[in-house]
Structures are given as structure tokens and as C-alpha cells.
Write a protein that holds these residues in place. Structure first.
Motif, mmCIF file in Angstrom:
data_model
loop_
_atom_site.group_PDB
_atom_site.id
_atom_site.type_symbol
_atom_site.label_atom_id
_atom_site.label_comp_id
_atom_site.label_asym_id
_atom_site.label_seq_id
_atom_site.Cartn_x
_atom_site.Cartn_y
_atom_site.Cartn_z
ATOM 1 N N ALA A 177 -54.175 0.060 -50.108
ATOM 2 C CA ALA A 177 -53.023 -0.706 -49.946
ATOM 3 C C ALA A 177 -53.151 -1.951 -51.229
ATOM 4 O O ALA A 177 -52.240 -2.117 -51.693
ATOM 5 N N VAL A 178 -54.438 -2.084 -51.397
ATOM 6 C CA VAL A 178 -54.852 -3.038 -52.666
ATOM 7 C C VAL A 178 -54.326 -2.483 -53.901
ATOM 8 O O VAL A 178 -53.679 -3.241 -54.632
ATOM 9 N N VAL A 179 -54.593 -1.217 -54.144
ATOM 10 C CA VAL A 179 -54.081 -0.392 -55.338
ATOM 11 C C VAL A 179 -52.453 -0.295 -55.246
ATOM 12 O O VAL A 179 -51.676 -0.547 -56.517
ATOM 13 N N ASP A 180 -51.960 -0.149 -54.196
ATOM 14 C CA ASP A 180 -50.239 -0.020 -53.937
ATOM 15 C C ASP A 180 -49.740 -1.383 -54.412
ATOM 16 O O ASP A 180 -48.808 -1.663 -55.202
ATOM 17 N N PHE A 181 -50.399 -2.496 -53.765
ATOM 18 C CA PHE A 181 -49.967 -3.889 -54.074
ATOM 19 C C PHE A 181 -49.969 -4.122 -55.532
ATOM 20 O O PHE A 181 -49.084 -4.710 -56.204
ATOM 21 N N VAL A 182 -51.173 -3.847 -56.221
ATOM 22 C CA VAL A 182 -51.217 -4.235 -57.707
ATOM 23 C C VAL A 182 -50.087 -3.467 -58.266
ATOM 24 O O VAL A 182 -49.584 -4.037 -59.480
ATOM 25 N N LEU A 183 -50.086 -2.083 -58.178
ATOM 26 C CA LEU A 183 -48.944 -1.371 -59.017
ATOM 27 C C LEU A 183 -47.619 -1.870 -58.903
ATOM 28 O O LEU A 183 -46.843 -2.104 -59.775
ATOM 29 N N VAL A 184 -47.175 -2.132 -57.581
ATOM 30 C CA VAL A 184 -46.010 -2.853 -57.050
ATOM 31 C C VAL A 184 -45.859 -4.162 -57.939
ATOM 32 O O VAL A 184 -44.730 -4.929 -58.460
ATOM 33 N N VAL A 225 -47.126 -5.483 -60.760
ATOM 34 C CA VAL A 225 -47.001 -5.260 -62.032
ATOM 35 C C VAL A 225 -45.638 -5.134 -62.387
ATOM 36 O O VAL A 225 -45.191 -5.520 -63.596
ATOM 37 N N LEU A 226 -44.698 -4.391 -61.600
ATOM 38 C CA LEU A 226 -43.181 -4.290 -61.866
ATOM 39 C C LEU A 226 -42.543 -5.519 -61.140
ATOM 40 O O LEU A 226 -41.589 -5.955 -62.040
ATOM 41 N N VAL A 227 -42.863 -5.785 -60.368
ATOM 42 C CA VAL A 227 -41.963 -6.968 -59.397
ATOM 43 C C VAL A 227 -42.179 -8.142 -60.105
ATOM 44 O O VAL A 227 -41.020 -9.087 -60.254
ATOM 45 N N VAL A 228 -43.220 -8.652 -60.384
ATOM 46 C CA VAL A 228 -43.382 -10.106 -61.145
ATOM 47 C C VAL A 228 -42.771 -10.198 -62.447
ATOM 48 O O VAL A 228 -42.050 -11.068 -62.441
ATOM 49 N N PRO A 229 -42.919 -9.284 -63.379
ATOM 50 C CA PRO A 229 -42.293 -9.788 -64.665
ATOM 51 C C PRO A 229 -40.640 -9.634 -64.490
ATOM 52 O O PRO A 229 -39.897 -10.544 -64.919
ATOM 53 N N LEU A 230 -40.272 -8.850 -63.493
ATOM 54 C CA LEU A 230 -38.640 -8.906 -63.157
ATOM 55 C C LEU A 230 -38.373 -9.968 -62.585
ATOM 56 O O LEU A 230 -37.299 -10.514 -62.961
ATOM 57 N N PHE A 231 -39.073 -10.592 -61.461
ATOM 58 C CA PHE A 231 -38.782 -12.032 -60.850
ATOM 59 C C PHE A 231 -38.767 -12.970 -62.019
ATOM 60 O O PHE A 231 -37.951 -13.764 -62.043
ATOM 61 N N LEU A 232 -39.711 -12.984 -62.794
ATOM 62 C CA LEU A 232 -39.720 -14.040 -63.770
ATOM 63 C C LEU A 232 -38.542 -13.922 -64.895
ATOM 64 O O LEU A 232 -38.093 -15.075 -65.346
ATOM 65 N N GLY A 233 -38.418 -12.823 -65.000
ATOM 66 C CA GLY A 233 -37.039 -12.563 -66.143
ATOM 67 C C GLY A 233 -35.828 -12.993 -65.655
ATOM 68 O O GLY A 233 -34.927 -13.728 -66.289
ATOM 69 N N VAL A 234 -35.727 -12.895 -64.164
ATOM 70 C CA VAL A 234 -34.401 -13.374 -63.704
ATOM 71 C C VAL A 234 -34.569 -15.098 -63.286
ATOM 72 O O VAL A 234 -33.342 -15.612 -63.632
ATOM 73 N N LEU A 235 -35.679 -15.355 -63.272
ATOM 74 C CA LEU A 235 -35.672 -16.751 -63.242
ATOM 75 C C LEU A 235 -35.409 -17.525 -64.492
ATOM 76 O O LEU A 235 -34.832 -18.486 -64.577
ATOM 77 N N GLN A 236 -36.121 -16.862 -65.613
ATOM 78 C CA GLN A 236 -35.472 -17.293 -67.016
ATOM 79 C C GLN A 236 -34.160 -17.394 -67.407
ATOM 80 O O GLN A 236 -33.599 -18.393 -67.961
ATOM 81 N N VAL A 237 -33.669 -16.210 -66.883
ATOM 82 C CA VAL A 237 -32.121 -16.053 -67.453
ATOM 83 C C VAL A 237 -31.300 -17.105 -66.269
ATOM 84 O O VAL A 237 -30.448 -17.885 -66.756
ATOM 85 N N GLY A 238 -31.747 -17.392 -65.206
ATOM 86 C CA GLY A 238 -31.001 -18.605 -64.618
ATOM 87 C C GLY A 238 -31.434 -19.901 -65.084
ATOM 88 O O GLY A 238 -30.655 -20.824 -65.187
#
Length: 129
Positions: free
Chosen positions: A12-19, A21-34
């Protein structure tokens, strides 16, 4: 209740880290565009309001510049706006006023080197006729 098999411990820890790594930059990118759209729309509205303010009878372009600066200072950081200038111009053959705001938006929230952009607000000058 069943116990997890010994080979799946920590999966579960490995799955959390892998997800993450993809979700956090996507969220920060959407926040920056906003954030960029918010700053650009605020500066555009201030330029437009400044032009309309300066277009009123017995007002000068400098009054519109001061009004736009007042509106921007209340919302955007001082470091984001590079310059505000107002000048008399022709708007489709009519005497008018243009307020030009030059600003930049850093790619990392409110820090770092910026992306420059310019917005203009135009208004037709009132006449005493």
C-alpha cells in the motif's frame, strides 16, 4: 479476518508513492493555471476600469493610471506588476484612452522567473457635446 500474505506487506505504501508521483504534479499544475488566470483577469479588469475612469469628462489619462494601480495593488502582489501606463489614443476614429499594464507570472506559485504578459483596457473619451 485474514492476514495479508507475507509478500504483500508494504504494498500500500508503494502504491501510494507511485500514485502521488503522478497526482501531486498534476494538482499543482492545475493550481498554477488557476492562479495565472486569476492574476491575468484581475489585471485585465483593472486596466479596463482604469480606461473607463480616465474616459470620463474632465479626467486625464493619469487619473486612469492611478485608478488601475489602486485596483491592482488591492489584489495582486506588488512584484507581479511591472508597469502601468495610460495615454490618449484613437479608438475606431474616436478620441479615447488606453491603459496598458505589463506584468509577469512566476511559474512556481509566486516565486521564480516569470512569464511576461501585457493587457490593455480601452475606452472612448466623453466629450462635452
Amino acid at each position: 479476518m485474514t492476514c495479508p500474505r507475507r509478500g504483500e506487506r508494504g504494498a500500500a505504501v508503494v502504491d501510494f508513492v507511485l500514485v502521488s508521483v503522478l497526482v501531486v504534479p498534476l494538482f499543482l499544475g492545475v493550481l498554477q493555471v488557476g492562479l495565472f488566470l486569476y492574476v491575468r483577469n484581475t489585471v485585465t479588469a483593472a486596466a479596463s476600469e482604469g480606461a473607463h475612469y480616465a474616459a470620463v469628462l474632465n479626467r486625464e489619462p493619469g487619473d486612469g493610471e492611478a485608478r488601475a494601480r489602486e485596483l491592482v495593488d488591492g489584489v495582486a502582489s506588488d512584484g507581479l506588476v511591472d508597469s502601468i501606463e495610460a495615454q490618449a489614443t484613437d479608438v475606431d476614429g474616436q478620441p479615447g484612452v488606453v491603459v496598458i499594464v505589463r506584468a509577469h507570472m512566476p511559474p512556481l506559485g509566486l516565486w521564480g522567473p516569470g512569464i511576461d504578459f501585457t493587457v490593455e483596457g480601452h475606452a472612448i473619451k466623453e466629450t462635452g457635446e
